[in-house]
Design an enzyme around this catalytic site. Structure first.
Site, short mmCIF file in Angstrom:
data_model
loop_
_atom_site.label_atom_id
_atom_site.label_comp_id
_atom_site.label_asym_id
_atom_site.label_seq_id
_atom_site.Cartn_x
_atom_site.Cartn_y
_atom_site.Cartn_z
N LYS A 118 34.52 37.69 30.83
CA LYS A 118 35.95 37.69 31.18
C LYS A 118 36.82 37.13 30.06
O LYS A 118 37.99 37.48 29.94
CB LYS A 118 36.18 36.91 32.47
CG LYS A 118 35.41 37.44 33.68
CD LYS A 118 35.65 38.90 33.93
CE LYS A 118 34.71 39.48 34.97
NZ LYS A 118 34.43 40.90 34.73
N GLU A 202 43.60 30.17 33.44
CA GLU A 202 44.66 31.17 33.54
C GLU A 202 45.74 30.63 34.48
O GLU A 202 45.41 30.04 35.52
CB GLU A 202 44.08 32.47 34.12
CG GLU A 202 44.52 33.73 33.45
CD GLU A 202 43.83 34.95 34.01
OE1 GLU A 202 43.80 35.12 35.26
OE2 GLU A 202 43.31 35.74 33.21
N HIS A 237 37.56 38.65 49.03
CA HIS A 237 37.29 39.48 47.83
C HIS A 237 36.55 40.76 48.17
O HIS A 237 35.98 41.40 47.30
CB HIS A 237 36.50 38.68 46.78
CG HIS A 237 37.23 37.46 46.35
ND1 HIS A 237 38.44 37.52 45.69
CD2 HIS A 237 36.98 36.16 46.55
CE1 HIS A 237 38.88 36.29 45.48
NE2 HIS A 237 38.02 35.45 45.99
N ARG A 294 32.47 51.15 35.97
CA ARG A 294 31.68 52.00 36.88
C ARG A 294 32.66 52.81 37.72
O ARG A 294 33.86 52.56 37.68
CB ARG A 294 30.82 51.12 37.80
CG ARG A 294 31.69 50.28 38.72
CD ARG A 294 30.91 49.41 39.67
NE ARG A 294 31.81 48.76 40.62
CZ ARG A 294 32.47 47.62 40.37
NH1 ARG A 294 32.30 47.01 39.23
NH2 ARG A 294 33.30 47.10 41.26
N1 LIG Z 1 45.54 34.24 37.27
C1 LIG Z 1 45.25 34.69 38.52
N2 LIG Z 1 46.12 34.41 39.53
C2 LIG Z 1 45.83 34.83 40.77
C3 LIG Z 1 44.66 35.52 41.03
C4 LIG Z 1 44.29 35.95 42.31
C5 LIG Z 1 43.07 36.59 42.46
C6 LIG Z 1 42.72 36.95 43.83
C7 LIG Z 1 42.32 35.96 44.69
C8 LIG Z 1 41.99 36.29 46.01
C9 LIG Z 1 42.07 37.58 46.45
C10 LIG Z 1 42.46 38.58 45.56
C11 LIG Z 1 42.53 39.90 45.97
C12 LIG Z 1 42.87 40.88 45.09
C13 LIG Z 1 43.14 40.56 43.77
C14 LIG Z 1 43.10 39.26 43.32
C15 LIG Z 1 42.78 38.27 44.23
C16 LIG Z 1 42.26 36.87 41.34
N3 LIG Z 1 41.08 37.53 41.44
C17 LIG Z 1 40.30 37.78 42.57
C18 LIG Z 1 39.06 38.49 42.11
C19 LIG Z 1 39.28 38.81 40.70
N4 LIG Z 1 39.70 40.21 40.64
C20 LIG Z 1 40.35 37.92 40.24
N5 LIG Z 1 42.62 36.47 40.12
C21 LIG Z 1 43.80 35.81 39.95
N6 LIG Z 1 44.11 35.39 38.71
#
Ligand SMILES: Nc1ncc2cc(-c3cccc4ccccc34)c(N3CC[C@@H](N)C3)nc2n1
Length: 450
Positions: A118, A202, A237, A294
């Protein structure tokens, strides 16, 4: 240029059947692989040939690379499609295919490796002009370095495992005095989950949507996008409802998403199908989150609004052909919405459920149903509990949503606990109906989870 005459599908359930469906249309022979508990499942029956991999546990069957390579060699398969999950983002399978002279239907191992890290992914995106959130991603940074960096990133911030993904190994830190303890906990979790305790920081976006862009690239430097999907409705998630296009995007923003995703694909010299995930903030800004190397579970909603068969695209690119279409030839029309049907019991904390599907009727007349099981099949608890996807298409979002509600109402499924009642509640929810989407929608509306 190579011709794929016989494809081994290194997967099971709905995605295996879906890949077989395209192969049949293309005149490509198919080889299914299965564990002994899956011997009578539809994907085994529908393939031209089938090879038993052994015991039910995935680590003794679907995840065993040498067994899959041997199955391909013994049946004369000239290509392997990993589907999603299992080995779909495993660089060793990609490498083993190359070693064996078998086409891997997926990206180059290097792209899988870079996007699996990442921090490297963030750095590469930032260098190619793709928006990333303010953060700190120096490789192998010490606790002291991270502590000092946390001030400049600002709070609230997220500590993310470099080897993590899909929400695993993430920790929100709301203030400086909680940082040291959260960092120690995040490292412990990352070490035990991924064997790698590197982390990055982040800025945390507490309110955002999950908007992802389907991209495709070929061996000739061409890269295109097939528009975006909104996958904000998630539970722990796990995506629950996905749709295309993302509601409420103006054309300028839509193009900005598409261009950023194509930039990302070109930056890593990508091959094949990929998905660039973004966080879409309420102020209209969007930021790179992750890139999946994928074909995604939710690819059918993109197929429905573009009329393209993404597995056919994957096979063409894997065979060394150029992309079937140029960007300006890819059209979008209408709206598609998908729900994932899980063998889980919403009344018992969504615990996995198993059993005999004693009565089952898929509403094929009301929805596209990509199902892994038919009546009389047994659902076991060895694998991901998703048993089918229901996808509906309409001229607009409301039409697609209504059709999906109708289809779920006509579903007849007995013998296991499943989440259809939960899906119906979310689809009927006022905030969802108004497209007031946010990754924390279900968190803010806990009544939907009961
Ligand atoms: N800087 C920052 N701020 C808020 C975020 C919130 C999430 C997140 C947290 C919880 C559920 C989610 C659902 C869809 C998309 C993102 C989330 C997130 N995720 C969740 C899984 C992975 N795709 C990264 N990263 C984040 N990054």
């Amino acid at each position: 240029m190579a011709t794929i005459k016989k494809l081994l599908i290194a997967n099971r359930g709905e995605i295996a059947r879906r890949i077989i469906r395209t192969c049949r249309q293309q005149g490509i022979a198919t080889v299914a692989v299965y564990s002994d508990v899956d011997a009578t499942l539809p994907h085994v029956r529908e393939a031209d040939q089938a090879v038993c991999l052994g015991p039910a546990a995935a680590r003794e069957s679907y995840l065993v690379i040498h067994k899959i390579i041997t199955a391909a060699k013994e049946t004369g398969a000239d290509a392997i499609h990993p589907g999603y999950g299992f080995l779909s983002e495993n660089t060793e399978l990609a490498a083993a295919c190359e070693q064996a002279g078998i086409i891997f239907v997926g990206p180059n191992a290097r792209a899988i490796e870079v996007m699996g890290d990442k921090a490297a992914a963030r750095q590469l995106m930032a260098d190619s002009g793709v928006p990333v959130l303010p953060g700190f991603d120096e490789d192998g940074a010490s606790d002291e370095t991270l502590l000092a960096a946390s001030d400049s990133v600002g709070f609230p911030l997220l500590i993310k495992a470099v080897a993590g993904g899909g929400g695993k190994g993430m920790r929100v830190v709301n203030s400086a005095n909680a940082f040291a303890e959260s960092l120690a906990a995040a490292r412990r979790e990352a070490r035990s989950a991924f064997g790698d305790d590197r982390v990055l920081l982040e800025r945390y976006l507490p309110t955002a949507r999950h908007v992802e862009v389907q991209v495709f690239a070929d061996n000739y430097g061409n890269a295109v996008h097939l528009f975006e999907r909104d996958c904000s409705v998630q539970r722990r998630h796990q995506k629950v409802i996905e749709e295309a296009p993302a509601p409420g995007l103006d054309e300028q923003t839509r193009q900005a998403f598409g261009n950023a995703a194509v930039q990302a694909a070109l930056a890593i010299d990508y091959r094949g199908a990929g998905t660039v995930e973004f966080l879409y903030a309420p102020d209209g800004q969007f930021y790179f989150m992750e890139m999946n190397t994928r074909l995604q579970v939710e690819h059918p909603v993109t197929e429905m609004i573009t009329g393209e068969d993404l597995v056919a695209w994957q096979l063409a690119v894997a065979a060394g052909e150029p992309l079937p279409k140029a960007q300006q030839q890819i059209q979008r029309h209408g709206h598609a919405m998908e729900v994932r049907l899980y063998a889980e019991n919403p009344e018992q904390g969504f615990l996995p459920s198993s059993g005999l599907l004693s009565h089952l009727r898929w509403p094929h007349e009301l929805a596209r149903v990509d199902a892994g099981y038919e009546q009389g099949d047994r659902v076991e608890e060895f694998y991901d509990p998703m048993i089918a996807k229901l996808i509906c298409y309409g001229e607009d979002r409301q039409a697609a949503r209504q059709k999906l509600i109708n289809a779920l109402n006509r579903l007849e499924l007995q013998g296991i606990h499943h989440n259809a009642p939960f899906l119906r509640r979310v689809l009927a929810d006022e905030a969802f109906a108004l497209a007031e989407l946010d990754t924390r929608l279900l968190e803010h509306r806990p009544h939907l989870l009961e």
